[in-house]
Scaffold this active site. Structure first.
Site, short mmCIF file in Angstrom:
data_model
loop_
_atom_site.label_atom_id
_atom_site.label_comp_id
_atom_site.label_asym_id
_atom_site.label_seq_id
_atom_site.Cartn_x
_atom_site.Cartn_y
_atom_site.Cartn_z
N SER A 1 -7.51 18.04 9.72
CA SER A 1 -9.20 18.12 10.01
C SER A 1 -9.87 19.15 11.11
CB SER A 1 -8.99 17.03 10.78
OG SER A 1 -8.16 17.47 11.99
N LYS A 2 -11.13 18.24 11.71
CA LYS A 2 -12.18 19.46 12.31
C LYS A 2 -10.97 20.44 13.48
CE LYS A 2 -15.63 16.90 11.99
NZ LYS A 2 -15.63 16.02 11.11
N ARG A 3 -11.63 21.89 13.14
CA ARG A 3 -10.75 22.87 14.34
C ARG A 3 -8.72 23.12 13.43
NH1 ARG A 3 -13.00 19.95 19.13
NH2 ARG A 3 -11.41 18.67 18.65
N ASP A 4 -9.07 23.12 12.45
CA ASP A 4 -7.49 23.41 11.94
C ASP A 4 -7.68 24.32 11.51
OD1 ASP A 4 -5.49 21.17 12.87
OD2 ASP A 4 -6.32 19.92 11.33
N TYR B 1 -19.32 21.40 10.00
CA TYR B 1 -19.68 22.45 8.84
C TYR B 1 -19.18 21.54 7.41
CZ TYR B 1 -14.70 22.12 10.93
OH TYR B 1 -13.96 22.04 11.33
#
Length: 437
Positions: A211-214, A14
RNA sequence: GACCCGUUCGUCUAACGGUUAGGACUCCAGAUUUUCAUUCUGGCAAUAGGGGUUCGAUUCCCCUACGGGUUGCCA
């Protein structure tokens, strides 16, 4: 020399806020200088590319209002704008390197032979930075063409920036150490290099890498969390850039007018969700009542509330009461339907007021007797009813609010009475007093 | 480890080498508002540490500490 900037995401996930801010700065710089903003998709990693990621990136940019001039859906004179379609262009420039003897084969792959010298770059944000390429152990010759015939990032990135006539490369600081490699490639290709500006990265609230998911990392999450695009743009601009004044709330046009790379900081900035929400609130306050109603409508509909005429009349009343659009349904539910919960804490306070029941019953009677139902008339009646009972207006106001809204806070009481109408107000008063012992 | 970038209130930041180091978010206390929100006033809170240079250093230089980045046939 016209300004041409680009955003070059790879569709493997994304749109990340860090990437969005890079895109924003590139966009602002291009618009500020009457230049062109190019969107190039770096989709060379076939294994990880997805159509969903492509769509998410385009959607995220549109939501932020970062409209590009060349690229996906726009065409342009320097296409194709997907790296996956530019194979022939890369082959051509690779031949140039080979003719010049700047590449050599190594295990089926081809490596670019660096010039062994200190490479000096003039970064528009970091200033002069020198990386010493005389030390070969730190900077081994890099692979530009893999053994499977595909080209690596550094090479395609340079070829594309060259062919697309990019004048200013604005990118994350994680690319700072890549820049000497790119400068050497431009030099070997006998092409002038663009100006570079490396902007600091965005970190989590605790200073770790975001980063991703944060939390807050995915731009796609913002709309459904109740943020509006212009507010997120505003907040992102303030992260690592300063207008050097004490103003903070800006529209995109105002940002364009004020933006400069000199105002960009060198230190990484941490993401602060609280301030982002505050900026969002400031933008909601600047909306027209009708645009606010329009913006909040999807959230209200999703909550199962009616969004017809009544909604349009009622929504503007809570514009000043919310920070995020997701708060709107809860703020107006009682205005749209008669079935609403009564806040226990507010109820507690009403029960502590011995005069409440009698006052509310008297008010219901007086409301029915009013010759006309208007905000002014109801307000006046509240005063008279209280006075007749020998009570202060304040003693009646709070119980009345709880009786008709179920809560301690909300829009102006007169406005609420006005939009609800006489019948609803009286019946709510009656059912409420019935529950009072 | 090596190389590169960085370090001002908890967070985002401002300050031609000379300011009581300013603003904003958060928090707290008041005012206003019948209430909540808005608004206004006030308060808490910072130049990482150590050396220089200078009449004078947040600002220039060096060292240390800490943080981040880069060290791929990923992008």
């Amino acid at each position: 020399m016209s300004v041409r900037t680009r955003f070059a995401p790879s569709p493997t996930g994304y749109l990340h806020v860090g990437g969005a801010r890079t895109a924003l700065f590139s966009y602002l710089y291009a618009r500020k200088h009457g230049g062109t903003f190019v969107l190039r998709v770096e989709d060379t990693d076939e294994a990880r590319n997805t159509q969903e990621a492509r769509d998410a990136i385009f959607a995220g940019m549109r939501w932020l209002g970062l409209d590009w001039d060349e690229g996906e859906g726009k065409g342009g004179d320097y296409g194709p704008y997907n790296q996956s379609e530019r194979r022939a262009n890369y082959d051509r420039w690779f031949e140039v390197l080979r003719d010049k003897g700047r590449v050599y084969e190594d295990g089926g792959a081809w490596r670019f032979r660096f010039e062994r010298k200190p490479v000096v770059m003039q970064d528009l944000v970091c200033g002069e930075v020198t990386i010493d390429y005389r030390d070969e152990s730190n900077t081994p010759d890099m692979v530009v063409r893999r053994s499977d015939g595909s080209y690596v990032f550094h090479f395609v990135n340079v070829v594309d920036d060259l062919e697309m006539k990019i004048s200013h490369v604005i990118r994350g600081e994680d690319h700072l150490m890549n820049t000497p490699k790119h400068l050497q490639l431009f030099e070997a290709l006998d092409a002038p290099a663009p100006h570079y500006a490396h902007i600091p990265l965005i970190q989590n609230p605790d200073g770790s890498k975001m980063s991703k998911r944060d939390t807050g990392a995915a731009v796609g999450d913002y709309p459904r969390q109740g943020f509006v695009g212009p507010a997120v743009v505003n907040f992102l601009a303030l992260l690592g850039w300063s207008p050097k004044s004490e103003e903070e709330i800006f529209t995109m046009d105002e940002l364009i007018a004020r933006f400069s790379l000199e105002g960009v900081n060198r230190a990484p900035a941490r993401f602060d969700a609280e301030k982002c929400a505050w900026v969002n609130q400031q933008h909601l306050l600047k909306m027209s009542p009708s645009f606010f109603a329009e913006s909040a409508r999807p959230f209200v509909a999703e909550a199962g509330l009616p969004t017809g005429e009544a909604y349009s009349a009622v929504a503007p009343l809570v514009r000043e009461k919310v920070r995020l659009l997701t708060e709107v349904p809860a703020a107006i539910g009682y205005l749209l339907q008669d079935d609403f919960a009564i806040d226990p804490e507010a109820m507690e306070k009403v029960r502590a007021n011995d005069a409440a029941k009698d006052l509310l019953e008297a008010l219901a009677r007086d409301f029915l007797a009013l010759p006309e139902w208007s905000v002014g008339a109801t307000k006046q009646q509240i005063g008279e009813t209280a006075k007749a009972a020998g009570a202060k207006v304040g003693q009646l106001m709070f119980p009345l609010r709880v009786a008709i809204s179920g809560r301690a806070g909300g829009p102006d009481l007169g406005d609420i009475l006005g939009v609800l109408g006489r019948q609803r107000c009286v019946s709510r008063l009656r059912s409420f007093t019935a529950t009072l012992a």
